[in-house]
Design an enzyme around this catalytic site. Structure first.
Site, PDB file in Angstrom:
ATOM      1  N   LYS A   1      28.804   2.380 -21.341  1.00  0.00           N
ATOM      2  CA  LYS A   1      28.966   3.025 -20.038  1.00  0.00           C
ATOM      3  C   LYS A   1      28.653   2.084 -18.883  1.00  0.00           C
ATOM      4  O   LYS A   1      29.296   2.144 -17.841  1.00  0.00           O
ATOM      5  CB  LYS A   1      28.081   4.277 -19.949  1.00  0.00           C
ATOM      6  CG  LYS A   1      28.565   5.404 -20.841  1.00  0.00           C
ATOM      7  CD  LYS A   1      27.824   6.695 -20.558  1.00  0.00           C
ATOM      8  CE  LYS A   1      28.384   7.834 -21.402  1.00  0.00           C
ATOM      9  NZ  LYS A   1      27.729   9.102 -21.131  1.00  0.00           N
TER      10      LYS A   1
ATOM     11  N   LYS B   1      43.187   9.436 -29.337  1.00  0.00           N
ATOM     12  CA  LYS B   1      42.598  10.736 -29.073  1.00  0.00           C
ATOM     13  C   LYS B   1      43.028  11.257 -27.701  1.00  0.00           C
ATOM     14  O   LYS B   1      43.119  10.489 -26.749  1.00  0.00           O
ATOM     15  CB  LYS B   1      41.080  10.489 -29.121  1.00  0.00           C
ATOM     16  CG  LYS B   1      40.179  11.641 -28.965  1.00  0.00           C
ATOM     17  CD  LYS B   1      38.735  11.120 -29.021  1.00  0.00           C
ATOM     18  CE  LYS B   1      38.152  11.222 -27.618  1.00  0.00           C
ATOM     19  NZ  LYS B   1      36.968  12.063 -27.506  1.00  0.00           N
TER      20      LYS B   1
ATOM     21  N   LYS C   1      40.444  12.873 -21.372  1.00  0.00           N
ATOM     22  CA  LYS C   1      40.510  13.025 -19.919  1.00  0.00           C
ATOM     23  C   LYS C   1      40.758  11.686 -19.236  1.00  0.00           C
ATOM     24  O   LYS C   1      41.582  11.582 -18.340  1.00  0.00           O
ATOM     25  CB  LYS C   1      39.167  13.582 -19.451  1.00  0.00           C
ATOM     26  CG  LYS C   1      39.178  14.115 -18.059  1.00  0.00           C
ATOM     27  CD  LYS C   1      39.418  15.600 -18.084  1.00  0.00           C
ATOM     28  CE  LYS C   1      39.830  16.076 -16.713  1.00  0.00           C
ATOM     29  NZ  LYS C   1      40.639  17.291 -16.810  1.00  0.00           N
TER      30      LYS C   1
HETATM   31  P1  ADP Z   1      36.831  13.180 -23.057  1.00  0.00           P
HETATM   32  O1  ADP Z   1      36.865  12.264 -24.257  1.00  0.00           O
HETATM   33  O2  ADP Z   1      38.149  13.745 -22.725  1.00  0.00           O
HETATM   34  O3  ADP Z   1      36.120  12.548 -21.887  1.00  0.00           O
HETATM   35  P2  ADP Z   1      34.338  14.421 -23.604  1.00  0.00           P
HETATM   36  O4  ADP Z   1      33.867  13.088 -24.052  1.00  0.00           O
HETATM   37  O5  ADP Z   1      33.787  14.969 -22.339  1.00  0.00           O
HETATM   38  O6  ADP Z   1      35.920  14.403 -23.519  1.00  0.00           O
HETATM   39  O7  ADP Z   1      34.094  15.435 -24.791  1.00  0.00           O
HETATM   40  C1  ADP Z   1      33.574  16.736 -24.690  1.00  0.00           C
HETATM   41  C2  ADP Z   1      33.613  17.351 -26.068  1.00  0.00           C
HETATM   42  O8  ADP Z   1      34.971  17.501 -26.507  1.00  0.00           O
HETATM   43  C3  ADP Z   1      32.933  16.501 -27.142  1.00  0.00           C
HETATM   44  O9  ADP Z   1      32.246  17.342 -28.036  1.00  0.00           O
HETATM   45  C4  ADP Z   1      34.084  15.804 -27.832  1.00  0.00           C
HETATM   46  O10 ADP Z   1      33.780  15.480 -29.161  1.00  0.00           O
HETATM   47  C5  ADP Z   1      35.189  16.839 -27.742  1.00  0.00           C
HETATM   48  N1  ADP Z   1      36.509  16.181 -27.666  1.00  0.00           N
HETATM   49  C6  ADP Z   1      36.954  15.404 -26.659  1.00  0.00           C
HETATM   50  N2  ADP Z   1      38.203  14.991 -26.889  1.00  0.00           N
HETATM   51  C7  ADP Z   1      38.565  15.507 -28.094  1.00  0.00           C
HETATM   52  C8  ADP Z   1      39.760  15.433 -28.886  1.00  0.00           C
HETATM   53  N3  ADP Z   1      40.827  14.746 -28.484  1.00  0.00           N
HETATM   54  N4  ADP Z   1      39.791  16.108 -30.058  1.00  0.00           N
HETATM   55  C9  ADP Z   1      38.714  16.802 -30.476  1.00  0.00           C
HETATM   56  N5  ADP Z   1      37.562  16.925 -29.778  1.00  0.00           N
HETATM   57  C10 ADP Z   1      37.472  16.280 -28.599  1.00  0.00           C
HETATM   58 NA    NA Z   2      34.607  10.938 -24.393  1.00  0.00          NA
END
Ligand code: ADP
Ligand code: NA
Length: 330
Positions: A114, A197, A200
């Site tokens: 980060k 994956k 966001k």
């Molecule tokens: P992003 O990766 O979009 O920033 P976050 O890191 O905020 O999302 O993840 C929030 C929650 O959603 C976590 O528990 C993460 O494991 C789950 N998550 C995020 N993206 C996915 C995905 N593509 N498939 C399954 N679970 C996900």
């Molecule tokens: Na993430």
């Protein structure tokens, strides 16, 4: 309560949740309400470890709460609250800072990732110590189960280490959370780049299904998802990543099994699957959006849900903190 205690934190920074968040995480939170004494908090104190606009942070926190409610978290069956409404998090966080070795904190790999993103000079001490605040988040509730993704495993280990350290030094005070981490039930991939994956920050708009987007836009995205040039619908994440991702979304949203779906679509074209899935996703997001908007349009109800949640959370957190302070000599 005889149910095991579970605790999970949800970041308020994301704005709209995406389909990966919902199918990979939030759905599990909803299910856990039935089997656990579940505490869910929107972690606004964690959000300020990186620069935030005050009005946006406040709005995003409420938006996250509204979406969690719209997803099915029920304030009568779980404890839903905002982290900063419970001052014991910051208080126990300080205690835990004082129990953590500097070298130990330095080994947390998420800080390296980060801070590298932000530029080392701009990273704050808060970002450095945020895993220690997370330790306090978990220990305050004497949580046994912590439903987080694989990327948080190191932080759960730190939580166990610090709980054991505290207990050894000052007497049994904190539940040591189980090392078992609830795995993502479904991993959802980018619709345009089905080998990465859905995310966001990393997905392009066409590859990302935001739950609060116009349902029409979402349907279009599903129908234009990238698939291979073949014609046979089968589940093969390596050779047919795109179609496999669509099958995963389909199965997870409908509760049907992938083999059953493959059988149903035997002899049919990709387009048929996409059209049907677009409809299924629209049927899910349409009421989701409406419910979210209804909570946002009724700030008094939202406030009262959060006040009740904070009160329930504080009843547990204050007791843990009082015991810890007493044991330390504060
Ligand atoms: P992003 O990766 O979009 O920033 P976050 O890191 O905020 O999302 O993840 C929030 C929650 O959603 C976590 O528990 C993460 O494991 C789950 N998550 C995020 N993206 C996915 C995905 N593509 N498939 C399954 N679970 C996900
Ligand atoms: Na993430």
């Amino acid at each position: 309560s005889v149910r095991p205690r579970a605790l999970s934190g949800i970041q308020p920074t994301a704005g709209s949740f995406h389909l990966g968040n919902y199918l990979g995480a939030i759905r599990q939170y909803v299910a856990l309400q039935e089997t656990h004494d579940a505490f869910y908090m929107v972690v606004d104190l964690h959000a300020i470890t990186v620069p935030q606009d005050p009005a946006e942070l406040r709005a995003n926190t409420r938006l996250a709460v509204a979406q969690l409610l719209a997803s099915g978290l029920d304030p009568d069956r779980c404890t839903l609250f905002v982290q900063s409404h419970v001052p014991e998090h910051a208080q126990l966080g300080w205690v835990m800072n004082c129990l953590t070795g500097f070298g130990e904190a330095s080994r947390m790999t998420q800080f390296k990732d980060k801070s590298a993103k932000q530029g080392a000079d701009r990273a704050t001490v808060g970002l450095f110590t945020y895993p220690i605040l997370q330790v306090a988040d978990i220990l305050l509730y004497q949580a046994e189960a912590v439903p987080v993704g694989e990327d948080q495993r190191q932080h759960i280990e730190l939580t166990r280490d610090l709980a054991e350290r505290f207990n050894t030094r000052f007497g049994a005070t904190f539940t040591v959370p189980a090392p078992h981490i609830v795995k993502e039930v479904a991993k959802i991939y980018d619709l345009q780049d089905p080998t990465s994956k859905m995310s966001k920050s990393a997905s392009t708009p066409k590859g990302l299904v935001n739950l609060l987007d116009e349902p029409k836009t979402t349907a279009k995205k599903i129908r234009s998802a990238v698939t291979d040039t073949g014609t046979v619908i089968s589940f093969d994440p390596v050779e047919k990543a795109g179609i496999s991702n669509l099958l995963t979304i389909y199965a997870t949203l409908t509760g049907r099994s992938i083999p059953e779906l493959v059988k149903e679509y035997e002899g049919r074209m990709y387009g048929a699957l996409k059209t049907d899935l677009a409809e299924i996703v629209v049927d899910f997001v349409t009421p989701f959006r409406e419910r979210t908007q209804a909570y946002l349009d009724d700030p008094e109800t939202l406030d009262s849900i959060l006040a009740k949640g904070a009160e329930k959370a504080r009843a547990v957190a204050a007791e843990s903190l009082a015991t810890a302070y007493d044991r330390i000599g504060l």
